[in-house]
Design an enzyme around this catalytic site. Structure first.
Site, short mmCIF file in Angstrom:
data_model
loop_
_atom_site.label_atom_id
_atom_site.label_comp_id
_atom_site.label_asym_id
_atom_site.label_seq_id
_atom_site.Cartn_x
_atom_site.Cartn_y
_atom_site.Cartn_z
N GLY A 1 18.09 48.35 19.51
CA GLY A 1 17.51 47.11 19.14
C GLY A 1 17.75 45.96 20.42
O GLY A 1 17.70 46.44 21.46
N ILE B 1 20.52 44.31 21.55
CA ILE B 1 21.57 44.26 22.45
C ILE B 1 21.56 45.83 23.15
O ILE B 1 21.73 45.93 24.27
CB ILE B 1 23.11 44.43 21.77
CG1 ILE B 1 23.28 43.11 20.95
CG2 ILE B 1 24.18 44.56 22.76
CD1 ILE B 1 24.57 42.85 20.32
N GLY B 2 21.16 47.00 22.24
CA GLY B 2 21.03 48.10 22.62
C GLY B 2 19.99 48.28 24.17
O GLY B 2 20.36 48.77 24.97
N HIS C 1 37.44 38.42 15.96
CA HIS C 1 36.05 38.06 16.15
C HIS C 1 35.61 37.35 14.96
O HIS C 1 34.63 37.50 14.42
CB HIS C 1 35.01 39.22 16.62
CG HIS C 1 34.00 38.93 17.01
ND1 HIS C 1 33.88 37.67 18.27
CD2 HIS C 1 32.67 39.21 16.90
CE1 HIS C 1 32.30 37.46 18.22
NE2 HIS C 1 31.66 38.39 17.74
N1 LIG Z 1 30.75 41.92 18.80
C1 LIG Z 1 29.99 40.93 19.13
O1 LIG Z 1 30.49 40.10 19.81
C2 LIG Z 1 28.57 40.71 18.82
C3 LIG Z 1 27.66 40.09 19.29
C4 LIG Z 1 26.44 39.85 18.83
C5 LIG Z 1 25.99 40.69 17.72
N2 LIG Z 1 26.88 41.63 17.42
C6 LIG Z 1 26.55 42.74 16.34
O2 LIG Z 1 25.83 43.85 17.02
C7 LIG Z 1 24.94 44.50 15.95
C8 LIG Z 1 23.68 45.04 16.61
O3 LIG Z 1 22.96 43.57 17.02
P1 LIG Z 1 21.33 43.51 17.45
O4 LIG Z 1 21.11 42.39 17.94
O5 LIG Z 1 21.51 44.49 18.69
O6 LIG Z 1 20.64 44.21 16.13
P2 LIG Z 1 19.19 44.80 16.36
O7 LIG Z 1 18.82 44.49 14.86
O8 LIG Z 1 18.42 44.45 17.03
O9 LIG Z 1 19.57 46.25 16.60
C9 LIG Z 1 20.31 47.19 15.93
C10 LIG Z 1 19.56 48.69 15.82
O10 LIG Z 1 20.63 49.49 14.98
C11 LIG Z 1 19.50 50.52 14.70
N3 LIG Z 1 20.43 51.24 13.58
C12 LIG Z 1 20.37 50.94 12.24
N4 LIG Z 1 20.95 52.24 11.61
C13 LIG Z 1 21.30 53.18 12.64
C14 LIG Z 1 21.68 54.38 12.53
N5 LIG Z 1 22.42 54.94 11.53
N6 LIG Z 1 21.97 55.00 13.83
C15 LIG Z 1 21.56 54.41 14.94
N7 LIG Z 1 20.78 53.12 15.13
C16 LIG Z 1 20.94 52.59 13.99
C17 LIG Z 1 18.30 49.71 14.09
O11 LIG Z 1 17.22 50.50 14.02
C18 LIG Z 1 18.28 48.66 15.15
O12 LIG Z 1 17.24 49.04 16.21
C19 LIG Z 1 25.06 43.57 14.79
O13 LIG Z 1 26.04 44.32 13.92
C20 LIG Z 1 25.42 42.42 15.23
O14 LIG Z 1 26.24 41.63 14.34
C21 LIG Z 1 28.19 41.76 17.59
#
Ligand SMILES: NC(=O)c1ccc[n+]([C@@H]2O[C@H](COP(=O)([O-])OP(=O)(O)OC[C@H]3O[C@@H](n4cnc5c(N)ncnc54)[C@H](O)[C@@H]3O)[C@@H](O)[C@H]2O)c1
Length: 311
Positions: A12, A14-15, A178
């Site tokens: 998504g 971040i990925g 966090h």
């Molecule tokens: N640690 C930190 O500082 C920090 C900061 C920002 C966001 N986050 C967290 O990072 C996570 C991702 O955020 P994002 O903005 O990239 O979200 P996003 O929704 O853009 O991307 C998440 C992706 O995960 C995929 N996904 C769902 N289930 C899955 C599975 N079983 N296997 C593989 N992929 C799967 C979804 O299809 C989606 O593409 C969230 O949980 C968010 O809260 C953490």
């Protein structure tokens, strides 16, 4: 030296940025994995980045996939699989849904990438990295959570803005979970070697600490449909880079505590050395009584969420 293989679980917001930064920094070849419903998205991002590589001459390639077999043999895995916050939500509100996803991801990692150094980003961070380590059974030093680098970078950004100085000259440290009671350490914050307490008045420092603690929510409020992604991606890449190139950088990260800071068996943000051995060392820095109390408060919040995790 062989090129590293980087498995990104979740393609998504971040990925996608993790993939781009990995290629731009020459960290290694990337496998961008997501669920079948997101196949077009990960294949599209991979193709887009591989085409961009021609412009600036990057040598690493990205593969978009929905097949765990492609993740096999990864040296580093970064997990973003999970749901981000929407306005009004806390990170803890994501626990049930993201734990379900983590069960799937951790089970597959155990099978397909048992030797990878794994950096988790999914929230609620400290609980998800705990679940990841328990489910995989990986060595605690092989598993870490990314939050401290990001929280510290937010703190540094606000300090640099307040003083109108280069962000490069700000050194700082944010410890703890966090969450909203993370602990930005003013006593360990310097600008060009000068203690921050000599440069800014207390009210201004208090405001910076508050804005840092609420830094994630500020971006959720602005984006409305999700949370921060550029900063989180860059922060996890700094950790992956330190592992791949054995830089032994000291970075704040959610590491497994084994008595340090009086905490046993939980992951929480502390200064860690990251090198080819994963989390090679945890630094136990001296805290005064007020800082100890703040860290304990933060740990109480982490513990509450972790203790509600049913594996
Ligand atoms: N640690 C930190 O500082 C920090 C900061 C920002 C966001 N986050 C967290 O990072 C996570 C991702 O955020 P994002 O903005 O990239 O979200 P996003 O929704 O853009 O991307 C998440 C992706 O995960 C995929 N996904 C769902 N289930 C899955 C599975 N079983 N296997 C593989 N992929 C799967 C979804 O299809 C989606 O593409 C969230 O949980 C968010 O809260 C953490």
């Amino acid at each position: 030296m062989a090129k590293a293989k980087i498995g990104l679980i979740g393609g998504g917001q971040i990925g996608g940025n993790l993939a781009l930064l990995s290629v731009q920094k020459g960290l290694g070849d990337v496998v961008l994995y997501d669920i079948p419903a997101a196949e077009g998205m990960v294949k599209g991002k991979a193709l887009d980045i591989n085409q961009l590589s021609a412009v600036d001459g990057y040598d690493c390639r990205v593969t978009g996939t929905t097949d765990w077999k492609d993740v096999a043999g990864s040296d580093v895995v970064i997990i973003t699989a999970g749901v981000p916050r929407k306005p009004g939500m806390s990170r803890e509100d994501l626990l049930d849904i993201n734990l379900k996803i983590m069960r799937d991801v951790a089970g597959n990692l155990k099978q397909h990438a048992p030797n990878a150094f794994v950096i988790n980003i999914a929230n609620p961070l400290d609980a998800m990295v705990f679940a990841l380590q328990k489910i995989t059974g990986f060595k605690p030093s092989q598993v870490v959570g990314m939050a401290g680098v990001l929280d510290t970078s937010r703190f540094k950004c606000f300090v640099a803005e307040a003083l109108n100085v280069s962000i490069r000259d700000v050194e700082a440290l944010v410890l703890g979970g966090h969450g909203d009671d993370m602990v930005p350490l003013l006593r360990y914050t310097t600008v060009g070697g000068v203690p921050i307490t000599e440069l800014l008045p207390k009210e201004k420092l208090d405001a910076i600490v508050k804005r840092t603690r609420e830094g994630g929510a500020e971006l959720v409020g602005l984006y409305k449909t999700g949370s921060a992604y550029f900063g989180p991606a860059a922060s996890a890449i700094a950790m992956a880079e330190s592992y791949i190139f054995d830089r032994k950088r000291i970075l704040p990260a959610a590491a497994h505590l084994d008595g340090q800071y009086g905490i046993n068996g939980y992951f929480m943000g502390v200064p860690c050395q990251i090198g080819k051995g994963g989390v090679e060392k945890i630094f136990e820095i001296k805290l005064d009584e007020a800082e100890k109390a703040e860290l304990q408060k933060s740990f109480t919040s982490v513990k509450k969420t972790v203790d509600s995790v049913k594996l």
